[in-house]
Each structure stands twice: as structure tokens, then as C-alpha cells.
Design an enzyme around this catalytic site. Sequence first.
Site, PDB file in Angstrom:
ATOM      1  N   TYR A  17       0.825  -1.197   0.000  1.00 12.37           N
ATOM      2  CA  TYR A  17       0.000   0.000   0.000  1.00 12.37           C
ATOM      3  C   TYR A  17       0.862   1.251   0.000  1.00 12.37           C
ATOM      4  O   TYR A  17       2.035   1.234   0.351  1.00 12.37           O
ATOM      5  CB  TYR A  17      -0.926   0.034   1.231  1.00 12.37           C
ATOM      6  CG  TYR A  17      -2.027  -0.977   1.159  1.00 12.37           C
ATOM      7  CD1 TYR A  17      -3.286  -0.627   0.662  1.00 12.37           C
ATOM      8  CD2 TYR A  17      -1.822  -2.289   1.578  1.00 12.37           C
ATOM      9  CE1 TYR A  17      -4.303  -1.556   0.599  1.00 12.37           C
ATOM     10  CE2 TYR A  17      -2.834  -3.226   1.513  1.00 12.37           C
ATOM     11  CZ  TYR A  17      -4.078  -2.853   1.027  1.00 12.37           C
ATOM     12  OH  TYR A  17      -5.083  -3.771   0.957  1.00 12.37           O
ATOM     13  N   LYS A  18       0.252   2.344  -0.369  1.00 16.31           N
ATOM     14  CA  LYS A  18       0.891   3.638  -0.339  1.00 16.31           C
ATOM     15  C   LYS A  18       0.083   4.526   0.594  1.00 16.31           C
ATOM     16  O   LYS A  18      -1.130   4.661   0.457  1.00 16.31           O
ATOM     17  CB  LYS A  18       0.917   4.249  -1.744  1.00 16.31           C
ATOM     18  CG  LYS A  18       1.691   5.559  -1.832  1.00 16.31           C
ATOM     19  CD  LYS A  18       1.634   6.109  -3.240  1.00 16.31           C
ATOM     20  CE  LYS A  18       2.426   5.225  -4.181  1.00 16.31           C
ATOM     21  NZ  LYS A  18       2.452   5.769  -5.558  1.00 16.31           N
ATOM     22  N   VAL A  19       0.749   5.102   1.586  1.00 10.52           N
ATOM     23  CA  VAL A  19       0.071   5.966   2.552  1.00 10.52           C
ATOM     24  C   VAL A  19       0.076   7.383   2.009  1.00 10.52           C
ATOM     25  O   VAL A  19       1.107   7.884   1.598  1.00 10.52           O
ATOM     26  CB  VAL A  19       0.777   5.912   3.915  1.00 10.52           C
ATOM     27  CG1 VAL A  19       0.048   6.802   4.918  1.00 10.52           C
ATOM     28  CG2 VAL A  19       0.823   4.482   4.426  1.00 10.52           C
ATOM     29  N   ARG A  50      -3.750   3.822   1.470  1.00 12.41           N
ATOM     30  CA  ARG A  50      -4.346   4.016   2.784  1.00 12.41           C
ATOM     31  C   ARG A  50      -4.755   5.477   2.860  1.00 12.41           C
ATOM     32  O   ARG A  50      -3.909   6.370   2.992  1.00 12.41           O
ATOM     33  CB  ARG A  50      -3.362   3.652   3.889  1.00 12.41           C
ATOM     34  CG  ARG A  50      -3.162   2.149   4.004  1.00 12.41           C
ATOM     35  CD  ARG A  50      -2.321   1.797   5.225  1.00 12.41           C
ATOM     36  NE  ARG A  50      -2.160   0.341   5.332  1.00 12.41           N
ATOM     37  CZ  ARG A  50      -1.464  -0.251   6.284  1.00 12.41           C
ATOM     38  NH1 ARG A  50      -0.849   0.486   7.201  1.00 12.41           N
ATOM     39  NH2 ARG A  50      -1.363  -1.560   6.336  1.00 12.41           N
TER      40      ARG A  50
END
Length: 210
Positions: free
Chosen positions: A27-29, A157
Site C-alpha cells: 500500500y501507499k500511505v 491508505r
Amino acid sequence: MAEWNAFYQNEDEQQEEEEAEFSGGDYKVSGRDSLVFLVDASKEMFIKGEDGQPSNFDMTMQVVRSVYTSKIISSHRDLIALVFYGTEQSKNPRNSFKHVYVYHDLDEPGAKRVQEVDALRREKGAQLAAQTMGSGETSLGDALWCCANLYSDIKLRLSHKRLMIFTCRDKPHGGDSAKDRQARTKASDLKETGQSEEKAASVYKTVFCT
């Protein structure tokens, strides 16, 4: 509608302008916001007001368009979806849910989407909606479940997950207690899921058109 506009403006003012992104597993925040419009497409929504006042559906499309254009200017990387429930036709991933029509998946807003929302406005828009989606049975629980599934392919996220319900009916299931319970349970599940996400604040709000 004033209630929703005030709510959204206040939330927008609180959102940080700077975005920070970094990789985290699969995921990439990010500082991106997300918003799902869940709109009642029942026949009641298309009834015009006194003296030819716009229908609740038309007023809702005006709000949706306003948010789309605002996002394009100020936060074009945020994600927005437009979903209709209580439709005759069904259009959603794998068509798992009857009477739920995903008009726009969760994605960044753009000029094409604004044009597609414009196509649903006024008299011609009501006719297009009737031809494309129609009005049918209502299961708010299925609609909420479908909205939750829209996030399954999002590898981000998100800082916020918002779901806004627009309707003119305070008893969408006509007294069907089983469907009422299902809807309440799914709304509770969605809220718990959102709160478990780091830095996520989920808001589930129903706007009653009058």
C-alpha cells in the site's frame, strides 16, 4: 442541502494541504481523501417540488457536480465515487448486488465525469436516469456493502473515507424490519472498518432532501 454544504466546507478547511506519500508494503500511505456519494434513485426522488421547483434528485446532482468541480480545482488527486441504489438495473463489480448501480468507480475527478453528472440533471437528465437505471426495489444494506467493496482495489491508505447518503425517504424499506437490520449492521461494520485504519476518520452521514 445546506446541511451537507456546511459540513463539507468545514471538513475541507480542516484537511491539511500538504500531502506526504511513502511506500508501505503493498500500500501507499497518502493524504488523499475519498468520498462515496450514495444516491437514492427511487421514484420519489424524481418528483418535482411546488411551482416547478427542482426534484430532490436534480438538487442532489447539483451538489455532486459542485463537489466534483471543487475537487478538480483544489484536490484533484482525491477519490470520488457515485453510486445509485433503489434502481431497476444493476451495474456493480460482478453484479453481485441487485438494484445497485455504480455510475462512477472510486477514482480521481475529471472533466469527463463532470459532463456525465451534468447529463443527469434537469428534465433530460431525469429521462436519461430512467432509461439507464430506472427505479426498483431498495436494499440499503446491499448498497452499503457494494460501496465497501469499491475500496478493495484501492492500493492506498486514505486519510479519510466518507460515505454520504442522499435520500428523501426515512423508511427506505417500507417497514421491512429484516432489511432495516441488515442496513444498520452493514453501516456499523463500515464504521468499524474505517476506524481501524491508521489516521482514518470515517464519516457516514445521511442527507435527507426536503
